[in-house]
Design a protein around this motif. Structure first.
Motif, PDB file in Angstrom:
ATOM      1  N   TRP A 205       0.815  -1.217   0.000  1.00  0.00           N
ATOM      2  CA  TRP A 205       0.000   0.000   0.000  1.00  0.00           C
ATOM      3  C   TRP A 205       0.848   1.267   0.000  1.00  0.00           C
ATOM      4  O   TRP A 205       0.488   2.272  -0.623  1.00  0.00           O
ATOM      5  CB  TRP A 205      -0.952  -0.004   1.188  1.00  0.00           C
ATOM      6  N   VAL A 208       1.617   2.006  -3.585  1.00  0.00           N
ATOM      7  CA  VAL A 208       0.440   2.492  -4.310  1.00  0.00           C
ATOM      8  C   VAL A 208       0.198   3.967  -3.995  1.00  0.00           C
ATOM      9  O   VAL A 208       0.010   4.792  -4.901  1.00  0.00           O
ATOM     10  CB  VAL A 208      -0.796   1.643  -3.968  1.00  0.00           C
ATOM     11  N   TRP A 229      -0.753  -7.535  -7.176  1.00  0.00           N
ATOM     12  CA  TRP A 229      -1.609  -6.624  -6.418  1.00  0.00           C
ATOM     13  C   TRP A 229      -1.767  -5.235  -7.043  1.00  0.00           C
ATOM     14  O   TRP A 229      -2.409  -4.368  -6.444  1.00  0.00           O
ATOM     15  CB  TRP A 229      -1.118  -6.449  -4.973  1.00  0.00           C
ATOM     16  N   TRP A 230      -1.215  -4.998  -8.237  1.00  0.00           N
ATOM     17  CA  TRP A 230      -1.303  -3.642  -8.782  1.00  0.00           C
ATOM     18  C   TRP A 230      -2.712  -3.260  -9.212  1.00  0.00           C
ATOM     19  O   TRP A 230      -2.966  -2.079  -9.525  1.00  0.00           O
ATOM     20  CB  TRP A 230      -0.301  -3.471  -9.925  1.00  0.00           C
ATOM     21  N   ASP A 231      -3.656  -4.214  -9.210  1.00  0.00           N
ATOM     22  CA  ASP A 231      -5.049  -3.829  -9.437  1.00  0.00           C
ATOM     23  C   ASP A 231      -5.632  -3.103  -8.227  1.00  0.00           C
ATOM     24  O   ASP A 231      -6.766  -2.624  -8.273  1.00  0.00           O
ATOM     25  CB  ASP A 231      -5.901  -5.053  -9.797  1.00  0.00           C
ATOM     26  N   ARG A 232      -4.836  -2.966  -7.143  1.00  0.00           N
ATOM     27  CA  ARG A 232      -5.235  -2.094  -6.036  1.00  0.00           C
ATOM     28  C   ARG A 232      -5.253  -0.623  -6.463  1.00  0.00           C
ATOM     29  O   ARG A 232      -5.933   0.201  -5.854  1.00  0.00           O
ATOM     30  CB  ARG A 232      -4.235  -2.223  -4.879  1.00  0.00           C
TER      31      ARG A 232
END
Length: 373
Positions: A205, A208, A229-232
């Motif tokens: 996080w 991001v 997890w980059w679709d976060r």
């Protein structure tokens, strides 16, 4: 005869073609010069480390990828630095192996899968034991508890020295990981991968939140991302063509991407994300991550968020480049993508420093010196 308007058009076409040809020649020269210089640095003769007449029983992490490349780096290097190496896993009967081989040292990586009663039994035989922790300070709730079972504790995080000493570990030493040059090395011919700007890693996080405001500016400079997890990212759909989602790359493929990328970003994870960390004491992270050494070993410019202990290993502005804010990151990306000579020289100095000071042979020689003198 050409009309005046047609003549101007032909002249513009020729000028564009000539300019493209000239730019291609310059780019080809820059690429060839970088690869040639890197080849000289890689093949430079360097001092050899002593081979100790010691038998070592090495217990790997037992966790598979991404720990297995570290196991490979350590075992391959120890075979060159010791007279005999026995390799085991946490599921093996370590006390029986120790009784059979009578090693001069039992060394464990990570240790979270290795029963501490095994280590206690080995120590009861009078055999020295050591552990090298892989993820400090992110899992210290667990590692601090097992550390007193070992004679020697090695941590890759400077700020973990005192917590381990306070827990009762008698010999605690700072020993970061390094670059395993069988995996991480520059491509010495023209790389098939051609990127301006890249990042390889998981979307913690903090990454991001840091990158989100400047993603448009970085995308303009050619940013490509590989990781989970980059679709976060709330705007993920806008950058889906720039993000290879969910792909785990092995070290050799990762090195090829690093080597073919003009600027590689390195943004450390936060020690305070409770959903992925076990750091109840809130230990701050001051030391560079293993990626710092691996990127530098690939002869590419690294832009890394400035950690307190980074300058111990690389000189900022000379062998590595740092940033403290997202705007500073964007400014430096733009600068180095338009100043090839400056970018190239820092990348080559990083390669030279890494091969001189930051290999696994360096680190394991330091470890063996601590233990055996």
């Amino acid at each position: 005869m050409l009309t005046e308007q047609a003549a101007v058009h032909v002249n513009q076409v020729l000028t564009s073609a000539d300019r493209g040809r000239a730019d291609g020649l310059v780019a080809g020269f820059d690429e060839g010069y970088l690869r040639g210089r890197a080849n000289v640095i890689v093949n430079r003769e360097r001092p050899a480390f002593p081979v100790r007449q010691k038998r070592v029983l090495y217990v790997g992490s037992g966790k598979g990828f991404p720990y297995s490349p570290i196991d490979e780096a350590i075992t391959t290097t120890l075979r060159d630095l010791t007279s005999e190496l026995i390799v085991a896993t946490p599921s093996d009967s370590i006390p029986q192996l120790a009784a059979l081989h009578t090693p001069d040292l039992v060394l464990a990586l990570d240790g979270l899968e290795l029963p501490t009663d095994y280590i206690d039994a080995v120590r009861a035989m009078g055999i020295p034991t050591a552990i090298w922790f892989t993820d400090d300070p992110y899992y210290t709730d667990m590692t601090v508890a097992i550390s007193p079972h070992y004679d020697y504790v090695f941590t890759l995080e400077r700020n973990c020295l005192e917590p381990y000493r306070a827990a009762g570990s008698p010999n605690v030493h700072y020993l970061p990981f390094a670059a395993y040059t069988d995996h991480y090395r520059p491509t010495l011919i023209q790389s098939p991968i051609r990127r301006n700007l890249g990042f390889i890693g998981s979307a913690y996080w903090n990454r991001v939140h840091f990158l989100r405001p400047v993603m448009p500016a970085l995308a303009e400079q050619g940013l490509m991302i590989n990781g989970i997890w980059w679709d976060r990212l709330p705007e993920f759909s806008q950058y889906a063509d720039r993000i290879e989602l969910g792909k785990w790359m092995g070290p050799v493929e990762t090195a090829e991407v690093y080597s073919g990328t003009k600027i590689v970003l390195n943004l450390h994870r936060s020690p305070f994300e409770e959903d992925v960390n076990h750091n109840g004491a809130g230990i701050l992270a001051a030391s560079p991550n293993p990626r710092t050494f691996e990127i530098s070993a690939c002869a590419t410019l690294q832009l890394v968020d400035a950690r307190d202990d980074l300058a111990t290993f690389y000189t900022p502005g000379v062998e590595i480049e740092t940033f403290s804010t997202a705007d500073e990151l964007v400014d430096k990306v733009r600068f180095y993508l338009t100043h090839e000579k400056e970018r190239r020289e820092i990348a080559l100095r990083a390669l030279d420093r890494t091969l001189r000071d930051h290999t696994y042979a360096n680190r394991l020689n330091d470890m063996l010196t601590v233990i055996f003198g």
